[in-house]
Write an enzyme that holds these catalytic residues in place. Structure first.
Site, mmCIF file in Angstrom:
data_model
loop_
_atom_site.group_PDB
_atom_site.id
_atom_site.type_symbol
_atom_site.label_atom_id
_atom_site.label_comp_id
_atom_site.label_asym_id
_atom_site.label_seq_id
_atom_site.Cartn_x
_atom_site.Cartn_y
_atom_site.Cartn_z
ATOM 1 N N HIS A 127 -6.732 5.281 200.094
ATOM 2 C CA HIS A 127 -7.828 4.323 200.239
ATOM 3 C C HIS A 127 -7.762 3.302 199.097
ATOM 4 O O HIS A 127 -7.801 2.087 199.336
ATOM 5 C CB HIS A 127 -9.178 5.066 200.229
ATOM 6 C CG HIS A 127 -10.364 4.161 200.212
ATOM 7 N ND1 HIS A 127 -11.156 3.944 201.321
ATOM 8 C CD2 HIS A 127 -10.899 3.400 199.220
ATOM 9 C CE1 HIS A 127 -12.124 3.087 201.013
ATOM 10 N NE2 HIS A 127 -11.983 2.738 199.731
ATOM 11 N N GLU A 128 -7.639 3.776 197.875
ATOM 12 C CA GLU A 128 -7.664 2.852 196.720
ATOM 13 C C GLU A 128 -6.488 1.885 196.747
ATOM 14 O O GLU A 128 -6.652 0.687 196.513
ATOM 15 C CB GLU A 128 -7.682 3.637 195.403
ATOM 16 C CG GLU A 128 -8.957 4.455 195.179
ATOM 17 C CD GLU A 128 -10.229 3.664 195.397
ATOM 18 O OE1 GLU A 128 -10.234 2.443 195.180
ATOM 19 O OE2 GLU A 128 -11.236 4.271 195.825
ATOM 20 N N HIS A 184 -6.750 -1.129 198.865
ATOM 21 C CA HIS A 184 -7.452 -2.287 198.289
ATOM 22 C C HIS A 184 -6.436 -3.250 197.670
ATOM 23 O O HIS A 184 -6.566 -4.466 197.791
ATOM 24 C CB HIS A 184 -8.459 -1.840 197.231
ATOM 25 C CG HIS A 184 -9.715 -1.255 197.803
ATOM 26 N ND1 HIS A 184 -10.470 -1.912 198.732
ATOM 27 C CD2 HIS A 184 -10.338 -0.075 197.583
ATOM 28 C CE1 HIS A 184 -11.523 -1.160 199.059
ATOM 29 N NE2 HIS A 184 -11.465 -0.028 198.373
#
Ligand SMILES: *[C@@H]1O[C@H](CO)[C@@H](O)[C@H](O)[C@H]1NC(C)=O
Ligand SMILES: *[C@@H]1O[C@H](CO)[C@@H](O)[C@H](O)[C@H]1NC(C)=O
Ligand SMILES: *[C@@H]1O[C@H](CO)[C@@H](O)[C@H](O)[C@H]1NC(C)=O
Ligand SMILES: [Zn+2]
Length: 593
Positions: A396-397, A400
């Site tokens: 998820h990170e 970004h």
């Protein structure tokens, strides 16, 4: 050639100072056996070496001859020392170092170089200060002319090793087998995505007798990238998980080489980026630390486990997304860009067990400035849980980083409105879903179950194609103003599109093969391709249009109706039909679909 190798060898060894183990069971120092991706055993053999050092040095036979070069001196010294005939050796290469001159000598059989024997002699003030050698007098020596042609050797090597000949000229060399016989071989270089081999094909029998892999091995004990957290399948010791296309120098080298959790794509550290990296647990880039689930993540050993997993997942992410288009030119995160475009000096700094709790974050400055990822401990259980072991959180990170860099030309300034920022959260959940979902038919997906200690995960509902389980539609956006809430809606839409494509074109478990035509592979291409063609600060509507356009660009629009269709899992089912506007759903599809 005399058949006395073993005896003379042992005699030399016993008079020597130090030798590799003579015990035939100690094969670590002479052999290596690996299994290739296609299940072929890849043998490798290097005869045991002898080694002596002499302090201030000893005289060599040519010491009195003023015109003797260090090359001649070394060859002559070795012939005398090891009891070989003149003409058995040939000077290969050498250089003058600061402390000593170094000479490397190859063994010859019938005038042909021996592949796996070499000697090194160090000289200082015209004296020999050290030498090492693993020359062998073979019991049997095969003919010096080949029966197998070099073309045949190339196809044999390609099929044994699973790759293509790289056009480097094929050489003929003798190879000493571990039964002390010497066979003539064709030496063929074979490359594939992950390896760069030299294969030695017996020029009479056609067998693969030896393999050298120029790519350094590395091993990591980790939660495999496609598993969400340690509860799925625990840890595995993975060898060489890097991809040669995406990371041509592996994961531990930029302009320098490192034996820590540092490399061209990521620096994973605890505390300080310069001093807090985790070192290899054994030489050869082995990062094998064993997790203790019953002690706190903050124990010295568990910190190392976290750092190794964080480093591994971040690199695996880099390599996967590279193959789908997040390259140097597309503003990715790398210290060195190999002159392939974009700005370098921006490997991600990843702080392991950073000072914060129950979260994680990723800062994306413009291309050329390092990204910063902070992974935290989660405090809802005892012992606490380390986000560094939660691959969904890491994926998820890092997404970004992907979406912030690829939208708007690498500035990091184009997902800043509430809607676009919310979509950023949605893409991040979606890529974690993409990596970890392995079903061929729709299943629900839940994020963060382990760190959050909750089977329903950290979002309000599971991602599902079932409208009762996951009721979100485009119109839901008007009722939300927090980015993760908006992200849930966007991820719900994207995951519908994913299942629509999988229903239409199937599922491939070979996710690292971007040439695949299965629906899930097509989906990730469209997700990545759409990022640079959508506007700065996209909306649901413009981002949808960019995906439809990406399909025209890559697949000539072959998936157009699949992407739109209401009856299937796709945009219109979630109210994003062509007439959707101002957060009012439209369930229609374009004419012709
Ligand atoms: C497939 O996904 C399930 C969770 O949906 C997981 O438990 C399982 O380990 C995965 N299998 C493989 C082979 O990755
Ligand atoms: C959707 O979920 C609801 C509630 O969990 C369930 O009753 C229903 O059977 C599901 N529908 C399908 C098609 O699986
Ligand atoms: C996955 O795809 C790559 C690239 O095409 C291929 O080399 C590899 O053999 C495939 N792996 C499997 C398990 O099919
Ligand atoms: Zn996020």
């Amino acid at each position: 050639m005399a058949a006395i190798s073993k005896l003379s060898f042992i005699a030399v060894v016993l008079s020597g100072v130090l030798a590799a183990p003579l015990d035939g069971t100690s094969k670590f120092t002479t052999h290596r056996s690996r299994i290739s991706a296609r299940g072929v055993d890849l043998p490798s053999y290097h005869p045991a070496a002898i080694y002596e050092t002499f302090g201030d040095g000893i005289e060599h036979p040519l010491a009195k001859r003023a015109d003797a070069t260090s090359e001649d001196a070394a060859v002559s010294f070795l012939e005398g020392k090891l009891g070989f005939k003149k003409g058995s050796f040939k000077y290969k290469t050498g250089f003058k170092g600061e402390g000593a001159a170094h000479v490397y000598v190859k063994q010859l059989i019938n005038g042909i170089e021996v592949a796996n024997s070499v000697a090194n002699v160090a000289m200082k003030n015209n004296k020999v200060v050290a030498y090492g050698a693993n020359f062998v007098k073979p019991k049997h020596t095969g003919p010096s002319t080949a029966k197998v042609t070099s073309d045949q050797a190339i196809s044999l090597a390609e099929s044994h090793l699973g790759g293509k000949w790289n056009s480097w000229p094929v050489k003929t060399e003798y190879f000493i087998k571990d039964d002390d016989s010497a066979v003539l071989t064709h030496v063929v270089q074979i490359q594939n995505e992950d390896h760069w081999y030299e294969g030695f094909i017996d020029a009479h029998a056609g067998e693969l007798v030896n393999v050298i892999d120029f790519v350094a091995d590395a091993a990591y004990r980790v939660v495999p990238f496609t598993k969400q957290d340690p509860t799925w399948a625990g840890f595995s010791l993975l060898t060489d998980p890097y991809d040669m296309t995406a990371s041509p120098n592996g994961w531990h080298q930029d302009t320098s080489s490192y034996t820590t959790t540092r490399g061209n794509n990521v620096i994973a550290y605890h505390g300080s980026a310069s001093t807090g990296q985790t070192s290899q647990s054994a030489s050869g880039l082995v990062f094998d630390y064993t997790w203790s689930s019953t002690t706190q993540p903050s124990t010295t050993n568990n910190i190392k486990v976290g750092a190794v997993n964080a480093f591994y997942v971040a690199n695996a992410y880099h390599d996967l997304l590279y193959k789908y288009g997040f390259t140097e030119a597309a503003y990715n995160f790398q210290s060195t860009n190999f002159n392939k475009g974009g700005k370098g000096n921006d490997a991600v700094k990843m702080s392991v067990q950073a000072s914060g709790t129950n979260n994680a974050n990723f800062a994306t400055p413009a291309d050329g400035q390092a990204g910063q990822c902070n992974m935290y401990l989660w405090t809802l259980t005892s012992p606490k849980r380390d986000g560094d072991l939660s691959n969904d959180v890491i994926t998820h990170e890092f997404t970004h980083g992907l979406t912030n860099r690829m939208t708007g030309g690498g500035t990091g300034r184009c997902l800043t409105t509430t809607e676009a920022g919310g979509m950023g959260e949605g893409w991040s959940d979606t890529v974690a879903f993409w990596v970890e979902t392995n079903s061929t038919t729709p299943v629900d997906f839940v994020l963060g179950t382990w760190v959050y200690n909750n089977p329903n995960g950290i979002r309000s509902v599971p991602y599902s194609t079932n409208m009762s389980t996951d009721p979100y539609t485009y119109a839901t956006v008007s009722t939300k103003n927090e980015v993760h809430d908006i992200g849930e809606v966007w991820a719900t839409v994207l995951i519908e599109v994913y299942w629509g494509l999988v229903a239409a074109s199937g599922y491939s478990s070979n996710k690292t093969d971007p040439t695949g035509t299965a629906g899930n592979i097509v989906f990730l291409h469209l997700l990545v391709d759409a990022l640079p063609i959508q506007p700065c600060n996209p909306t649901f509507l413009t981002a949808r249009n960019a995906i439809i356009q990406a399909d025209v660009n890559r697949y000539s629009g072959a998936n157009k109706c699949t992407l739109w269709k209401a009856s299937q899992d796709a945009f219109a089912k979630r109210g994003l039909g062509p007439n959707a506007a101002n957060y009012k759903n439209d369930y229609s599809v374009p004419s012709g679909c």
